[in-house]
Design a protein around this motif. Structure first.
Motif, mmCIF file in Angstrom:
data_model
loop_
_atom_site.group_PDB
_atom_site.id
_atom_site.type_symbol
_atom_site.label_atom_id
_atom_site.label_comp_id
_atom_site.label_asym_id
_atom_site.label_seq_id
_atom_site.Cartn_x
_atom_site.Cartn_y
_atom_site.Cartn_z
ATOM 1 N N SER A 53 -36.475 -0.407 -9.211
ATOM 2 C CA SER A 53 -37.825 0.027 -9.600
ATOM 3 C C SER A 53 -38.394 -0.771 -10.764
ATOM 4 O O SER A 53 -39.612 -0.962 -10.867
ATOM 5 C CB SER A 53 -37.823 1.525 -9.941
ATOM 6 N N GLY A 54 -37.532 -1.245 -11.658
ATOM 7 C CA GLY A 54 -38.019 -2.004 -12.810
ATOM 8 C C GLY A 54 -38.702 -3.288 -12.394
ATOM 9 O O GLY A 54 -39.841 -3.567 -12.782
ATOM 10 N N LYS A 55 -38.000 -4.103 -11.599
ATOM 11 C CA LYS A 55 -38.576 -5.366 -11.125
ATOM 12 C C LYS A 55 -39.838 -5.116 -10.315
ATOM 13 O O LYS A 55 -40.843 -5.827 -10.441
ATOM 14 C CB LYS A 55 -37.548 -6.121 -10.283
ATOM 15 N N LEU A 56 -39.797 -4.097 -9.449
ATOM 16 C CA LEU A 56 -40.954 -3.794 -8.610
ATOM 17 C C LEU A 56 -42.154 -3.407 -9.469
ATOM 18 O O LEU A 56 -43.290 -3.844 -9.203
ATOM 19 C CB LEU A 56 -40.603 -2.663 -7.640
ATOM 20 N N SER A 57 -41.907 -2.623 -10.526
ATOM 21 C CA SER A 57 -43.016 -2.206 -11.390
ATOM 22 C C SER A 57 -43.578 -3.376 -12.194
ATOM 23 O O SER A 57 -44.739 -3.352 -12.596
ATOM 24 C CB SER A 57 -42.574 -1.078 -12.329
ATOM 25 N N VAL A 96 -28.706 13.608 5.678
ATOM 26 C CA VAL A 96 -28.151 12.770 4.604
ATOM 27 C C VAL A 96 -29.063 11.578 4.340
ATOM 28 O O VAL A 96 -29.323 11.214 3.178
ATOM 29 C CB VAL A 96 -26.725 12.306 4.961
ATOM 30 N N LEU A 97 -29.578 10.959 5.401
ATOM 31 C CA LEU A 97 -30.484 9.823 5.242
ATOM 32 C C LEU A 97 -31.712 10.204 4.416
ATOM 33 O O LEU A 97 -32.096 9.486 3.477
ATOM 34 C CB LEU A 97 -30.920 9.312 6.623
ATOM 35 N N PHE A 98 -32.310 11.355 4.726
ATOM 36 C CA PHE A 98 -33.502 11.771 3.990
ATOM 37 C C PHE A 98 -33.172 12.214 2.564
ATOM 38 O O PHE A 98 -34.004 12.070 1.660
ATOM 39 C CB PHE A 98 -34.241 12.881 4.758
ATOM 40 N N ARG A 99 -31.965 12.738 2.339
ATOM 41 C CA ARG A 99 -31.542 13.064 0.969
ATOM 42 C C ARG A 99 -31.410 11.787 0.140
ATOM 43 O O ARG A 99 -31.784 11.755 -1.044
ATOM 44 C CB ARG A 99 -30.209 13.810 0.964
ATOM 45 N N ILE A 100 -30.892 10.724 0.738
ATOM 46 C CA ILE A 100 -30.767 9.449 0.027
ATOM 47 C C ILE A 100 -32.153 8.884 -0.298
ATOM 48 O O ILE A 100 -32.383 8.346 -1.381
ATOM 49 C CB ILE A 100 -29.928 8.450 0.858
ATOM 50 N N ILE A 101 -33.098 9.040 0.638
ATOM 51 C CA ILE A 101 -34.478 8.614 0.381
ATOM 52 C C ILE A 101 -35.052 9.388 -0.811
ATOM 53 O O ILE A 101 -35.693 8.815 -1.700
ATOM 54 C CB ILE A 101 -35.351 8.805 1.640
ATOM 55 N N GLY A 102 -34.820 10.690 -0.830
ATOM 56 C CA GLY A 102 -35.262 11.493 -1.974
ATOM 57 C C GLY A 102 -34.588 11.054 -3.261
ATOM 58 O O GLY A 102 -35.216 11.031 -4.323
ATOM 59 N N GLY A 103 -33.312 10.690 -3.165
ATOM 60 C CA GLY A 103 -32.595 10.186 -4.330
ATOM 61 C C GLY A 103 -33.218 8.918 -4.887
ATOM 62 O O GLY A 103 -33.261 8.712 -6.104
ATOM 63 N N MET A 104 -33.727 8.052 -4.004
ATOM 64 C CA MET A 104 -34.424 6.851 -4.465
ATOM 65 C C MET A 104 -35.650 7.234 -5.296
ATOM 66 O O MET A 104 -35.949 6.604 -6.312
ATOM 67 C CB MET A 104 -34.830 5.993 -3.266
ATOM 68 N N GLY A 105 -36.357 8.285 -4.866
ATOM 69 C CA GLY A 105 -37.495 8.780 -5.643
ATOM 70 C C GLY A 105 -37.064 9.266 -7.011
ATOM 71 O O GLY A 105 -37.735 9.015 -8.025
ATOM 72 N N ILE A 106 -35.921 9.977 -7.067
ATOM 73 C CA ILE A 106 -35.393 10.451 -8.352
ATOM 74 C C ILE A 106 -35.058 9.268 -9.256
ATOM 75 O O ILE A 106 -35.389 9.251 -10.452
ATOM 76 C CB ILE A 106 -34.130 11.312 -8.140
ATOM 77 N N GLY A 107 -34.386 8.263 -8.699
ATOM 78 C CA GLY A 107 -34.007 7.087 -9.477
ATOM 79 C C GLY A 107 -35.214 6.380 -10.069
ATOM 80 O O GLY A 107 -35.204 5.957 -11.236
ATOM 81 N N ILE A 108 -36.275 6.244 -9.265
ATOM 82 C CA ILE A 108 -37.511 5.602 -9.747
ATOM 83 C C ILE A 108 -38.134 6.435 -10.862
ATOM 84 O O ILE A 108 -38.483 5.919 -11.930
ATOM 85 C CB ILE A 108 -38.515 5.421 -8.590
ATOM 86 N N ALA A 109 -38.288 7.742 -10.625
ATOM 87 C CA ALA A 109 -38.935 8.607 -11.613
ATOM 88 C C ALA A 109 -38.137 8.677 -12.913
ATOM 89 O O ALA A 109 -38.714 8.687 -14.005
ATOM 90 C CB ALA A 109 -39.122 10.016 -11.038
#
Length: 453
Positions: A67-71, A104-117
């Motif tokens: 997320s850092g590089k992307l931002s 599990v796939l959608f939980r990992i997607i949600g986890g990516m949102g947590i990591g970004i936030a």
């Protein structure tokens, strides 16, 4: 522009970014109310139960890493909106998942949102906030996290009480995950109403836009000075790359940021938050009142986060960190002693609540405050990504090793081990963490430059 207007724009931006923290807490804790029903529905083994409960952490690590590089490329605000979309997708997907692996796939997607936030919300606040109240405003992000945890405890309890247990096993847990759609969509819509980070705009040479936002926050005279200071810090600097960590001012700050992030987790907070009902049950305290105890933990977490918000810019980051981690160490010693002497009753409950209170006023919010402040402007996004990556790796390590430690060395020595780590963390903070209260981000950067030798 009147001072109230200046206050309005910064507090609005802070509160909107802190909704990212609320989603962070909400999405992290939603599993606590659902996992028992899912275990029966999918007939999960203990190993699979642990995997389902912790799989989102993999997404957190990935989200924090990139997320850092992307931002840096597209802006802080757009990547925060991406995290909101990931939360929304995850809430819908986990609610309607036809099988466990899709879940599990959608939980990992949600986890990516947590990591970004978890990385980007405090950084966005730090780049918007005036120096004198920056610590307080970044601490509001932590208040968002603990509020999200407390809200989902109540939401889970409400949903679980709608029908009988068979309905919860077949359907209720899906509603728990689906409830995240409401705050996720709200977050995305609110982000449309706040400005981009002026420091990111300055880095893109969009000085007119940066000056306009800084003027709304600080007034025109101070805004011009601040923009000059930002541009001076960016002068003659190429875009940051990982090879630049060899620079003394980046290397020292990054080492401190990584260690503080790791210490914030390996002192046991997630072990206690995740396993509190079992810990209470093991001491004979309220084995039938896990929900009440969990709510109590959540309330203490929220109340003492306000202590950090109130005093971080008055007492300073370092003093509050040292005070809080001293309390954590004492409480961990008492918990270990209670288990060692096999004491039954409320001593463990009181000590754990004391530990939560100490963490909530210190390491909880101030880890995000410090790592959002200490990095040079050009390195901030990438360096915060690295520090947050290590934070989530430490969360994963603690969540996986706590049950193993309890089974191998016992309750008492496990908590004394965390106490030992807390003492080491105290010494690290005392010797290495710089005091940053009242300084602009550029002044903090200059401090590293002056001390590079």
């Amino acid at each position: 522009m009147p001072p109230t207007s200046n206050s309005n724009i910064i507090y609005k931006a802070t509160l909107v970014a802190s909704v990212g923290g609320l989603l962070f807490g909400y999405d992290t804790a939603v599993i606590s109310g659902a996992i028992g029903f899912m275990k029966i529905y999918y007939q999960l083994s203990d190993v699979m139960t642990g995997w389902v409960a912790s799989c989102a952490l993999l997404g957190c690590i990935v989200g924090a890493m990139y997320s850092g590089k992307l931002s840096d490329y597209v802006g802080r605000k757009k990547v925060l909106m991406l995290s909101g979309f990931l939360f929304t997708i995850s809430s819908v997907g986990t609610a309607i998942a036809p099988n466990l692996w899709i879940f599990v796939l959608f939980r990992i997607i949600g986890g990516m949102g947590i990591g970004i936030a978890s990385m980007l919300s405090p950084m966005y606040i730090s780049e918007m906030a005036p120096a004198g109240i920056r610590g307080r405003l970044i601490s509001i992000f932590q208040l968002g996290i603990v509020s999200g945890i407390l809200i989902i405890y109540f939401v889970n309890a409400y949903i679980a009480g709608i029908h009988n247990e068979s309905w919860n096993i077949s359907t209720g847990w899906r509603w728990m995950f689906g409830s995240g759609i409401i705050p996720s969509v709200t977050f995305v819509l609110l982000l449309l109403t706040v400005p981009e980070s002026p420091r990111w705009l300055a880095g893109q040479r969009r000085n007119t836009e940066a000056l306009e936002i800084l003027s709304q926050i600080n007034g025109k005279a101070i805004a011009r000075q601040e923009l000059e200071s930002i541009n001076e810090s960016l002068k003659d600097e190429t875009p940051f790359s990982f090879s630049d960590v060899r620079e003394p001012k980046v290397k020292r700050a990054l080492g401190i940021g990584i260690l503080l992030a790791v210490f914030s987790q390996i002192t046991g907070i997630n072990a206690i938050m995740y396993y509190a009902p079992e810990i209470f049950k093991a001491t004979g305290v309220g084995s039938d009142s896990a929900f009440i105890q969990t709510i109590l933990v959540g309330i203490i977490n929220v109340i003492f986060t306000f202590v950090a918000i109130r005093y971080v810019d008055q007492w300073g980051r370092k003093k509050l960190l040292l005070l809080g981690i001293s309390g954590m160490s004492i409480c961990l010693f008492i918990v270990g002693l209670a288990f060692y002497s096999q004491q039954q009753g409320y001593l463990v409950l009181i000590a754990i609540l004391g530990y939560i209170a100490s963490f909530a006023m210190s390491l909880g919010p101030l880890t995000f405050v410090v790592i959002a402040e200490i990095f040079p402007t050009k390195a901030r996004a990438t360096a915060m990504s690295v520090a947050t990556f290590f934070l989530w790796a430490a969360v994963f390590l603690v969540s996986q090793t706590f049950p193993v430690l309890i089974g191998s060395i016992g309750n008492a020595y496990t908590f004394w081990l965390y106490m030992l780590v807390a003492v080491i963390a105290f010494l690290f903070i005392w010797k290495r963490i710089p005091e940053t209260k009242g300084k602009t981000l550029e002044e903090i950067e200059n401090t590293w430059q002056e001390n590079k030798n």
